[in-house]
Scaffold this active site. Structure first.
Site, mmCIF file in Angstrom:
data_model
loop_
_atom_site.group_PDB
_atom_site.id
_atom_site.type_symbol
_atom_site.label_atom_id
_atom_site.label_comp_id
_atom_site.label_asym_id
_atom_site.label_seq_id
_atom_site.Cartn_x
_atom_site.Cartn_y
_atom_site.Cartn_z
ATOM 1 N N SER A 190 0.831 -1.198 0.000
ATOM 2 C CA SER A 190 0.000 0.000 0.000
ATOM 3 C C SER A 190 0.864 1.246 0.000
ATOM 4 O O SER A 190 2.014 1.208 0.437
ATOM 5 C CB SER A 190 -0.877 -0.052 1.251
ATOM 6 O OG SER A 190 -1.986 0.786 1.123
ATOM 7 N N GLY A 231 -3.099 -0.345 -3.692
ATOM 8 C CA GLY A 231 -1.795 0.129 -3.227
ATOM 9 C C GLY A 231 -1.332 1.432 -3.821
ATOM 10 O O GLY A 231 -0.199 1.850 -3.561
ATOM 11 N N GLU A 278 -7.853 -3.024 -7.010
ATOM 12 C CA GLU A 278 -8.582 -2.768 -5.758
ATOM 13 C C GLU A 278 -8.092 -1.487 -5.065
ATOM 14 O O GLU A 278 -7.514 -1.552 -3.977
ATOM 15 C CB GLU A 278 -8.389 -3.951 -4.806
ATOM 16 C CG GLU A 278 -8.901 -5.260 -5.356
ATOM 17 C CD GLU A 278 -8.528 -6.462 -4.496
ATOM 18 O OE1 GLU A 278 -9.286 -7.436 -4.512
ATOM 19 O OE2 GLU A 278 -7.475 -6.417 -3.826
ATOM 20 N N PRO A 279 -8.304 -0.343 -5.664
ATOM 21 C CA PRO A 279 -7.836 0.882 -5.011
ATOM 22 C C PRO A 279 -8.709 1.246 -3.813
ATOM 23 O O PRO A 279 -9.934 1.203 -3.892
ATOM 24 C CB PRO A 279 -7.989 1.947 -6.111
ATOM 25 C CG PRO A 279 -9.071 1.424 -7.000
ATOM 26 C CD PRO A 279 -8.999 -0.076 -6.924
ATOM 27 N N ARG A 305 -7.224 3.649 -0.762
ATOM 28 C CA ARG A 305 -6.699 4.967 -0.399
ATOM 29 C C ARG A 305 -6.834 5.990 -1.537
ATOM 30 O O ARG A 305 -7.172 7.145 -1.280
ATOM 31 C CB ARG A 305 -5.225 4.797 -0.051
ATOM 32 C CG ARG A 305 -4.564 6.000 0.542
ATOM 33 C CD ARG A 305 -3.030 5.819 0.553
ATOM 34 N NE ARG A 305 -2.615 4.528 1.019
ATOM 35 C CZ ARG A 305 -2.325 4.226 2.284
ATOM 36 N NH1 ARG A 305 -2.377 5.159 3.202
ATOM 37 N NH2 ARG A 305 -1.937 3.009 2.601
ATOM 38 N N ARG A 339 -2.020 5.984 12.148
ATOM 39 C CA ARG A 339 -1.019 5.770 11.096
ATOM 40 C C ARG A 339 0.360 6.384 11.417
ATOM 41 O O ARG A 339 1.387 5.729 11.185
ATOM 42 C CB ARG A 339 -1.531 6.257 9.740
ATOM 43 C CG ARG A 339 -2.808 5.510 9.291
ATOM 44 C CD ARG A 339 -3.185 5.804 7.848
ATOM 45 N NE ARG A 339 -2.221 5.245 6.940
ATOM 46 C CZ ARG A 339 -1.302 5.940 6.320
ATOM 47 N NH1 ARG A 339 -1.236 7.248 6.468
ATOM 48 N NH2 ARG A 339 -0.436 5.341 5.523
ATOM 49 N N CYS A 371 -2.079 9.124 26.354
ATOM 50 C CA CYS A 371 -1.004 8.946 27.314
ATOM 51 C C CYS A 371 0.126 8.148 26.664
ATOM 52 O O CYS A 371 0.358 6.988 27.014
ATOM 53 C CB CYS A 371 -1.579 8.193 28.508
ATOM 54 S SG CYS A 371 -0.751 8.636 29.987
ATOM 55 N N GLU A 372 0.769 8.728 25.682
ATOM 56 C CA GLU A 372 1.738 7.995 24.863
ATOM 57 C C GLU A 372 2.607 9.018 24.148
ATOM 58 O O GLU A 372 2.083 9.891 23.437
ATOM 59 C CB GLU A 372 0.945 7.178 23.829
ATOM 60 C CG GLU A 372 1.697 6.098 23.123
ATOM 61 C CD GLU A 372 1.616 4.770 23.888
ATOM 62 O OE1 GLU A 372 2.604 4.036 23.778
ATOM 63 O OE2 GLU A 372 0.630 4.495 24.562
ATOM 64 N N TYR A 376 -7.998 4.857 6.076
ATOM 65 C CA TYR A 376 -7.253 4.177 7.144
ATOM 66 C C TYR A 376 -7.010 5.040 8.378
ATOM 67 O O TYR A 376 -6.056 4.814 9.112
ATOM 68 C CB TYR A 376 -5.910 3.644 6.622
ATOM 69 C CG TYR A 376 -6.051 2.719 5.448
ATOM 70 C CD1 TYR A 376 -6.653 1.474 5.606
ATOM 71 C CD2 TYR A 376 -5.586 3.074 4.191
ATOM 72 C CE1 TYR A 376 -6.809 0.627 4.524
ATOM 73 C CE2 TYR A 376 -5.725 2.225 3.106
ATOM 74 C CZ TYR A 376 -6.330 0.999 3.273
ATOM 75 O OH TYR A 376 -6.480 0.161 2.212
HETATM 76 C C1 LIG Z 1 -5.965 -7.256 -0.818
HETATM 77 C C2 LIG Z 1 -5.974 -5.771 -0.767
HETATM 78 N N1 LIG Z 1 -6.513 -5.101 -1.769
HETATM 79 C C3 LIG Z 1 -6.571 -3.756 -1.769
HETATM 80 C C4 LIG Z 1 -6.048 -3.027 -0.732
HETATM 81 C C5 LIG Z 1 -6.164 -1.556 -0.801
HETATM 82 O O1 LIG Z 1 -4.982 -0.900 -0.740
HETATM 83 P P1 LIG Z 1 -4.896 0.664 -0.998
HETATM 84 O O2 LIG Z 1 -5.868 1.318 -0.080
HETATM 85 O O3 LIG Z 1 -3.500 0.974 -0.671
HETATM 86 O O4 LIG Z 1 -5.245 0.899 -2.418
HETATM 87 C C6 LIG Z 1 -5.441 -3.687 0.334
HETATM 88 C C7 LIG Z 1 -4.769 -2.937 1.424
HETATM 89 O O5 LIG Z 1 -3.581 -2.693 1.362
HETATM 90 C C8 LIG Z 1 -5.420 -5.100 0.328
HETATM 91 O O6 LIG Z 1 -4.883 -5.779 1.347
HETATM 92 N N1 LIG Z 2 -3.756 0.349 6.771
HETATM 93 C C1 LIG Z 2 -2.626 0.666 5.948
HETATM 94 C C2 LIG Z 2 -2.616 0.022 4.620
HETATM 95 C C3 LIG Z 2 -2.737 -1.468 4.575
HETATM 96 C C4 LIG Z 2 -4.145 -1.782 4.448
HETATM 97 C C5 LIG Z 2 -4.646 -2.996 3.947
HETATM 98 N N2 LIG Z 2 -3.893 -4.083 3.460
HETATM 99 C C6 LIG Z 2 -2.381 2.146 5.921
HETATM 100 O O1 LIG Z 2 -2.920 2.872 6.663
HETATM 101 O O2 LIG Z 2 -1.615 2.633 5.168
#
Ligand SMILES: Cc1ncc(COP(=O)(O)O)c(C=O)c1O
Ligand SMILES: N[C@@H](CCCC[NH3+])C(=O)O
Length: 467
Positions: A239, A277, A319-320, A322, A363, A394-395, A424
């Site tokens: 990602s 990703g 599979e976008p 983010r 994050r 508290c960190e 995320y």
């Molecule tokens: C299998 C799969 N597909 C798609 C995504 C979506 O990733 P991103 O939000 O980086 O596009 C993720 C998370 O990293 C994932 O684990």
């Molecule tokens: N959660 C992560 C990405 C990985 C998510 C799913 N595989 C982030 O905040 O960047």
């Protein structure tokens, strides 16, 4: 906005191991538009306006912290993918941000939806996403999740282990179902991103190894099953990735695997899913490709590898997550305290404490993720100072923005807006220190509408059933 690289006295790196990329903006009041939802601007009063809504009004109406998602921005980024990748299936990754309303937007824009749990399936279906447009992921799907997916007619299940293949077959046998499956493989690609969000190297929990031979064995195993309809290969390399090189290697290795499968069975696999990703800009230093540029390079890589292996073009999907919802979201916090910490060499760092933190955006603490931020309720002519925006937990690692230049007159009651917060952040929120999770509101044409209400302390108290 232009940036100048700055001299040692206030360079973040010189202050405390800060990043080299940080520069002092010429004008702190000017917004770096690539970070914000499309159309974001300051109004005549100097307030940041997103989707026609002044963030001061959002804060007043919904309280802070609050997550605001620009509906038109989300929809336009979804459409960018649909337009740039004609013929491809676009599975929006619901893990990034999922509510019933978001699922409805995705369905209306022609996206499919990648889900990982019972909860995500339930929300997606409740939002009106048809079951056949869902792809179910997960490295440890439960019997209940598999049975539910089969009963609902979830379009495809991405299998992740031999145990799961067995589990899925049993569920199909018990319920009289068949399932469309893709086999998730690890391509051995070392994606250039944080270790925790890279998912294609060998030594991690997802997928079946191409190099180790398990991927081919799993494909043949699914192909020979009376319950499973093998559709193809799935690869997700990680990602927040900017370079296409990792995808190129993944495409080559999955295509090679498809050709080995054809040699073993005489059958050409109809589908290939290349996962998500695609990186977005969190700071001025990030320069992601446009969706159209991404599509062009993917098309070229696919063409090339199909020719190299003598394989017909499979039905392709991505599979976008983010890249669709990340830039659409802005988090708004209120400043509670401002503290100047003297550092070596006569330098200082201003700690701005806000009313959220690692419970609503983990994050930075988890991946050392960088963000940027801006004073949202007014402009200021004060000098820029190097600030660290921190939460109320508290960190010591409870940091929201590690290094950012903000005006030296930031004070109690000011609002700090953090762009790039749609993905995320709220979806990974937690209740550390018994802090209720903030609301998510959608915004369109000057109007906000709650989609996830703010959690209350009563909600948390009700969970505590012990005496
Ligand atoms: C299998 C799969 N597909 C798609 C995504 C979506 O990733 P991103 O939000 O980086 O596009 C993720 C998370 O990293 C994932 O684990
Ligand atoms: N959660 C992560 C990405 C990985 C998510 C799913 N595989 C982030 O905040 O960047």
């Amino acid at each position: 906005m232009t940036h100048m690289h700055i001299a040692g006295s206030i360079h973040a790196d010189a202050v405390q191991g800060g990043p080299q990329w940080l520069t002092v903006p010429d004008d702190l009041n000017e917004l770096d538009l690539k970070l914000w939802p499309r159309g974001t601007h300051r109004d005549d009063l100097g307030r940041i306006v997103v989707a026609g809504v002044a963030l001061t009004d959002t804060a007043e109406e919904h309280g802070t912290p609050v997550y605001l998602i620009d509906e038109d921005d989300f929809r336009s980024r979804a459409r960018d993918f649909i337009t740039a990748f004609p013929g491809w299936a676009i599975y929006y990754a619901g893990k990034a941000l999922l509510t019933r309303r978001v699922a409805r937007w995705a369905a209306e824009e022609g996206l499919n939806l990648d889900v990982t749990t019972m909860g995500e399936m339930r929300i997606a279906l409740a939002g009106g996403m048809p079951a056949e447009r869902l792809g179910l992921h997960g490295n440890n799907k439960s019997d209940a999740e598999i049975a539910f997916a089969l009963e609902q007619g979830v379009g495809r299940i991405i299998v992740d282990s031999f145990d799961e293949i067995n589990r899925l077959e049993r569920a199909c046998a018990d319920g009289g179902h068949t399932a469309n499956v893709l086999v998730r493989v690890t391509t051995g690609v070392e994606a250039h991103t944080h270790e925790y969000i890279a998912t294609a190297h060998e030594d991690q929990k997802f997928g079946l190894s191409i190099m180790g031979g398990q991927a081919l064995t799993a494909l043949v195993r699914c192909h020979s099953s009376q319950y499973l309809q093998l559709r193809g290969i799935h690869s997700h390399i990680g990602s927040q990735i900017f370079e296409t090189h990792g995808f190129e290697v993944a495409i080559r290795r999955t295509m090679k695997l498809a050709s080995q499968f054809r040699t073993a069975t005489g059958v050409e696999l109809p589908e290939l899913d290349l996962g998500g990703g695609f990186g977005i800009a969190y700071t001025a230093a990030d320069t992601p490709s446009t969706t159209a540029e991404l599509a062009a390079s993917f098309e070229e890589m696919i063409d090339h590898e199909c020719r190299a292996f003598g394989i017909g073009r499979p039905h392709l999907s991505i599979e976008p997550g983010r890249a669709i919802c990340g830039p659409s979201g802005v988090a708004v916090y209120e400043v509670g305290t401002v503290k100047v910490v003297e550092l070596e060499g006569g330098r200082s760092r201003t700690y701005i404490s806000v009313d959220g933190g690692m419970s609503d955006n983990i994050r930075p603490a988890l991946y050392a993720a960088e963000y940027s931020g801006a004073l949202a309720n007014r402009t200021s002519g004060a000098d820029p100072v190097l600030c660290r925006v921190v939460g109320k937990h508290c960190e010591g690692g409870d940091i929201l923005i590690r290094d950012v230049f903000l005006p030296s007159d930031v004070r109690i009651g000011d609002l700090i807006a953090v762009p790039g917060s749609g993905a995320y952040a709220r979806s990974m929120a937690n209740n550390y220190n018994q802090i209720p999770k903030p609301p998510v509101v959608s915004a369109k044409d000057g109007v906000t509408d709650v989609m996830l209400r703010r959690e209350t302390l009563d909600d948390l108290m009700r969970l505590d059933v012990g005496k």
